[in-house]
Design a protein around this motif. Structure first.
Motif, PDB file in Angstrom:
ATOM      1  N   LEU A 239       0.815  -0.957   0.078  1.00  0.00           N
ATOM      2  CA  LEU A 239      -0.013  -0.197   0.251  1.00  0.00           C
ATOM      3  C   LEU A 239       0.887   1.285   0.008  1.00  0.00           C
ATOM      4  N   PRO A 240       0.744   2.071  -1.156  1.00  0.00           N
ATOM      5  CA  PRO A 240       1.747   3.223  -1.162  1.00  0.00           C
ATOM      6  C   PRO A 240       1.383   4.367   0.002  1.00  0.00           C
ATOM      7  N   PRO A 241       2.224   5.273   0.131  1.00  0.00           N
ATOM      8  CA  PRO A 241       1.731   6.457   1.178  1.00  0.00           C
ATOM      9  C   PRO A 241       0.577   7.030   0.397  1.00  0.00           C
ATOM     10  N   ASP A 242      -0.236   7.754   1.217  1.00  0.00           N
ATOM     11  CA  ASP A 242      -1.452   8.424   1.137  1.00  0.00           C
ATOM     12  C   ASP A 242      -2.324   7.744  -0.113  1.00  0.00           C
ATOM     13  N   ASP A 243      -2.598   6.350   0.477  1.00  0.00           N
ATOM     14  CA  ASP A 243      -3.591   5.616  -0.230  1.00  0.00           C
ATOM     15  C   ASP A 243      -4.283   4.751   0.821  1.00  0.00           C
ATOM     16  N   THR A 244      -5.331   4.147   0.179  1.00  0.00           N
ATOM     17  CA  THR A 244      -6.002   3.221   1.169  1.00  0.00           C
ATOM     18  C   THR A 244      -6.617   2.192   0.336  1.00  0.00           C
ATOM     19  N   VAL A 245      -7.060   1.001   1.044  1.00  0.00           N
ATOM     20  CA  VAL A 245      -7.579  -0.207   0.402  1.00  0.00           C
ATOM     21  C   VAL A 245      -8.377  -0.800   1.340  1.00  0.00           C
TER      22      VAL A 245
END
Length: 357
Positions: free
Chosen positions: A313-319
């Motif tokens: 999960l990259p920075p500034d991202d959601t899942v």
């Protein structure tokens, strides 16, 4: 008539003589009583020289020394040879290596002398200290005294991930402090022992801290490459007082679980949403999702396709993960959902499972 006058004259003379005699006898008795008192004192004069500590003074304006006043009583049989002065703090004995006048010191009979003892007592403020003076071939003395209740404290040390070029420090001078503290210096010590001087501080230094006052300071230091490590801040006052505080800087990966969903229409799964903060400097390699039940039991849950673990999960991202688990028999319970990365970064989310009836 003349005979009567002679009798009266003789009577007056006898009265005067009697009064004079009574005065003489009273003086003699008083003399004997005083002499007897001193003879009694002489009989209890100690055989060995004994000194007493008349006073001990800790000045709150300077913690680098204190004063000890010694007295060799006039009834002491000889002069006293003062050889050593120590301070006792609980189980620890601190030998005062620098004393003025210098030791050993000959304290004459009836003499009183004040000694300046160089010893930093900043770590023992508000405590009872026992001061002991030693003499050669005689009896020393002990004196208990409480040091001034000055207390400089770092009440907050904050490394905010939104601003990795600064950190925040809040200082407090205790309500019992008898003086204002002059804050003059700050250092930061890293895990490897390196100590840095923090010079860009707002408000600027020196800064006066009144008793029972709090002041917040913003301090410049770029800790972008010092994420997830311990930093020790030390602050100094000109009077000798210090305060320390250790905190851990923000981790390189900042995980959060903003939400979870248990659908009452389907008790065979739940959804959990994971966020990698915009202030993270690395991807979050999510490898594990667990559920902890109300009774303390924990177990791992899987993830339904198309997603799978591990998940980057990259920075500034959601899942959002869909996790199969039949929670029919756990309705109304409090559970904790935890997400963990390969490097051990975690996020947890307490949740009360809804009821379907």
């Amino acid at each position: 008539m003349r005979f009567t006058r002679d009798v009266k004259a003789i009577s007056r003379l006898l009265l005067i003589l009697m009064l004079l005699l009574a005065t003489i006898i009273g003086a003699i008795l008083s003399y004997l009583w005083v002499i007897g008192y001193f003879i009694t004192l002489e009989s209890v004069i100690p055989e060995k020289t004994t000194v007493s500590i008349a006073n001990v003074t800790f000045l709150p304006e300077n913690t680098s020394y204190f004063f000890v006043t010694l007295l060799n009583p006039s009834y002491s049989p000889t002069e006293a040879n003062v050889t050593e002065i120590v301070a006792s703090t609980g189980k620890d004995i601190h030998t005062i290596t620098e004393v003025h006048p210098l030791l050993p010191y000959r304290l004459l009979r009836g003499e009183e002398e004040t000694f300046k003892c160089v010893w930093n007592w900043a770590n023992y403020t508000g405590e009872t200290i026992k001061v002991i003076a030693f003499i050669a071939d005689g009896a020393g003395s002990t004196f208990k005294v409480e040091t001034p209740p000055v207390k400089l404290t770092i009440t907050a040390l904050i490394f905010t991930p939104a601003n990795t070029t600064h950190f925040d420090v809040t200082l407090h001078n205790s309500a019992d402090s008898p003086i204002a503290l002059n804050f003059t210096r700050m250092t930061l010590t890293m895990e490897n022992g390196t100590t840095l001087e923090i010079t860009e501080i707002a408000p600027s230094l020196p800064h006066l801290l009144s008793p029972n006052s709090y002041t917040a300071f913003k301090c410049a230091w770029n800790w972008s490459n010092y994420r997830g490590k311990n930093a020790t801040i030390t602050v100094y006052a000109s009077q000798g007082y210090m305060a320390h505080r250790l905190e851990r800087t923000s981790e390189p990966v900042i995980l959060a679980i903003p939400s979870a969903l248990f659908d009452p229409a389907n008790t065979t799964y739940f959804n959990v949403t994971v966020m990698n903060s915009e202030y993270s400097i690395a991807q979050a390699n999510i490898t594990l999702i667990t559920v902890t039940l109300q009774n303390g039991t924990s177990f791992e849950v899987t993830v339904e396709p198309p997603l799978s673990l591990p998940y980057s999960l990259p920075p500034d991202d959601t899942v959002t993960f869909r996790c199969p688990w039949d929670w029919t028999n756990h309705q109304g319970e409090n559970v904790i959902i935890t997400v963990e990365t390969l490097k051990g970064y975690k996020a947890s989310y307490p949740y009360t499972i809804p009821t379907t009836y």
